[in-house]
Design a protein around this motif. Structure first.
Motif, PDB file in Angstrom:
ATOM      1  N   SER A   1       2.455  -5.565  21.078  1.00 23.12           N
ATOM      2  CA  SER A   1       1.885  -6.303  20.028  1.00 23.12           C
ATOM      3  C   SER A   1       0.165  -5.869  20.166  1.00 23.12           C
ATOM      4  CB  SER A   1       1.978  -8.011  20.666  1.00 23.12           C
ATOM      5  OG  SER A   1       3.281  -8.128  20.334  1.00 23.12           O
TER       6      SER A   1
ATOM      7  N   LEU B   1      -0.009  -2.187  18.219  1.00 22.78           N
ATOM      8  CA  LEU B   1       0.534  -2.205  16.944  1.00 22.78           C
ATOM      9  C   LEU B   1      -0.270  -2.068  15.922  1.00 22.78           C
ATOM     10  CD1 LEU B   1       3.415  -2.087  15.520  1.00 22.78           C
ATOM     11  CD2 LEU B   1       2.783  -4.412  15.176  1.00 22.78           C
ATOM     12  N   SER B   2      -1.375  -2.511  15.602  1.00 19.83           N
ATOM     13  CA  SER B   2      -2.271  -2.498  14.765  1.00 19.83           C
ATOM     14  C   SER B   2      -3.059  -1.171  14.605  1.00 19.83           C
ATOM     15  CB  SER B   2      -3.190  -3.585  14.580  1.00 19.83           C
ATOM     16  OG  SER B   2      -4.240  -3.554  15.985  1.00 19.83           O
ATOM     17  N   GLY B   3      -3.192  -0.721  15.931  1.00 18.86           N
ATOM     18  CA  GLY B   3      -3.982   0.812  16.070  1.00 18.86           C
ATOM     19  C   GLY B   3      -2.865   1.871  15.651  1.00 18.86           C
ATOM     20  N   TRP B   4      -1.746   1.543  15.956  1.00 16.27           N
ATOM     21  CA  TRP B   4      -0.745   2.750  15.607  1.00 16.27           C
ATOM     22  C   TRP B   4      -0.057   2.460  14.005  1.00 16.27           C
ATOM     23  CZ3 TRP B   4       2.449   0.485  20.007  1.00 16.27           C
ATOM     24  CH2 TRP B   4       1.721   0.678  21.492  1.00 16.27           C
TER      25      TRP B   4
ATOM     26  N   GLY C   1      -1.253  -0.440  11.738  1.00 12.02           N
ATOM     27  CA  GLY C   1      -1.906  -0.966  10.726  1.00 12.02           C
ATOM     28  C   GLY C   1      -1.143  -2.314  10.644  1.00 12.02           C
ATOM     29  N   ASP C   2      -1.220  -3.049   9.239  1.00 11.06           N
ATOM     30  CA  ASP C   2      -0.563  -4.034   9.234  1.00 11.06           C
ATOM     31  C   ASP C   2       0.885  -3.859   9.052  1.00 11.06           C
ATOM     32  OD1 ASP C   2       0.397  -6.635   8.104  1.00 11.06           O
ATOM     33  OD2 ASP C   2      -0.875  -6.689   6.339  1.00 11.06           O
ATOM     34  N   PRO C   3       1.783  -4.615   9.941  1.00 12.66           N
ATOM     35  CA  PRO C   3       3.017  -4.376   9.779  1.00 12.66           C
ATOM     36  C   PRO C   3       3.897  -4.726   8.769  1.00 12.66           C
ATOM     37  CG  PRO C   3       2.947  -6.129  11.142  1.00 12.66           C
ATOM     38  CD  PRO C   3       1.422  -5.809  10.771  1.00 12.66           C
ATOM     39  N   LYS C   4       3.251  -5.590   7.853  1.00 10.59           N
ATOM     40  CA  LYS C   4       3.795  -6.386   6.697  1.00 10.59           C
ATOM     41  C   LYS C   4       4.367  -5.075   5.701  1.00 10.59           C
ATOM     42  CE  LYS C   4       3.523  -9.684   2.967  1.00 10.59           C
ATOM     43  NZ  LYS C   4       2.625 -10.817   2.561  1.00 10.59           N
TER      44      LYS C   4
ATOM     45  N   ARG D   1       6.284  -2.538   6.275  1.00 13.60           N
ATOM     46  CA  ARG D   1       6.482  -1.219   7.206  1.00 13.60           C
ATOM     47  C   ARG D   1       7.890  -1.220   7.968  1.00 13.60           C
ATOM     48  NH1 ARG D   1       1.340   1.238   7.432  1.00 13.60           N
ATOM     49  NH2 ARG D   1       2.786   3.266   7.543  1.00 13.60           N
TER      50      ARG D   1
ATOM     51  N   ARG E   1       0.062   6.306   7.838  1.00 16.78           N
ATOM     52  CA  ARG E   1      -0.593   5.477   7.294  1.00 16.78           C
ATOM     53  C   ARG E   1       0.059   5.427   5.590  1.00 16.78           C
ATOM     54  NH1 ARG E   1      -3.548   2.174  10.509  1.00 16.78           N
ATOM     55  NH2 ARG E   1      -4.478   3.253  11.896  1.00 16.78           N
TER      56      ARG E   1
END
Length: 228
Positions: free
Chosen positions: A65, A68-71, A73-76, A78, A228
């Motif tokens: 968790s 995740l954002s660094g790998w 970004g926003d998971p929505k 994806r 990305r």
């Protein structure tokens, strides 16, 4: 790095460390060593107490968790592929459920054809599953096939060069080799399963990052940039 009470990373047998070049004897020794390490590490993992395995999974989910954002970004929206836990693997399904609730699209790997790349089928909590290879529950054939942006890869063993020691079937490496674009791959496993080297073979593909119960242990984004 090893935690309190943990063994240091396993070292290669002397004969392997001293062999130069490639020959059949070296190949046989490497194969025997890797097979023995798989058996040892799987036995260690299966011997874990239930509470210890739950603590391990909880730690992995915290670190996943956080990263995740660094790998990704926003998971929505994806596609994130996980796995159905077997043979003492960490159960990360609660994390996948949370991602689903946050708008991510979850997939699970499926063996459709032996000795071929995996297929990733759409999964959601509560889905009626079928029995797949090794009797593992998998999404039904009617489920949509997806291409992951980020994929979890359970580790039997690992090393600091980001290489994974798996079960020996080669499915994950075939999948990554065939994928275009290649997903960001997060290897997840036990800190105590660290090896000095897994003696990677020509077909082995390194993970993008490795995460254990002690956090991110290896990271080489140049090998596979975050999608990305």
């Amino acid at each position: 790095m090893t935690g309190a009470g943990q063994r240091p990373p396993s070292s290669p047998v002397c004969s392997l460390a001293e062999v130069e070049g490639h020959d059949m004897q070296q190949e046989l020794e490497v194969a025997r060593w890797r097979r023995a390490e798989r058996e040892r590490l799987r036995a260690d993992r299966m011997a874990m107490a239930v509470a210890a395995r739950q603590d391990w999974a909880a730690a992995l989910m915290r670190h996943l968790s956080a990263g995740l954002s660094g790998w990704l970004g926003d998971p929505k929206g994806r596609v994130i592929s996980g796995y159905w836990p077997i043979k003492g693997e960490a159960d990360l399904r609660p994390w996948l459920t949370e991602l689903h609730a946050a708008g991510a699209i979850i997939a699970l790997p499926v063996v459709v054809t032996k000795a071929s790349p995996l297929v990733f089928r759409h999964w959601y909590p509560g889905m009626v599953m079928e029995r797949g290879d090794w009797n593992i529950p998998v999404p039904p054939a009617s489920a949509k096939v997806l291409h992951p942006d980020l994929s979890l890869a359970p580790l039997v063993g690992w090393d600091r060069a980001n290489y994974r020691l798996g079960y020996g079937g080669g499915y994950f490496d075939r999948t990554l080799a065939a994928a275009s674009p290649r997903p960001f791959v997060v290897g997840v496993g036990l800190q105590s399963a660290e090896l000095a080297t897994v003696f990677p073979q020509w077909h082995d593909i390194p993970m993008s990052v490795i995460v254990t119960d002690e956090g991110v242990q290896s990271n080489s984004l140049s090998r596979s940039g975050a999608p990305r």
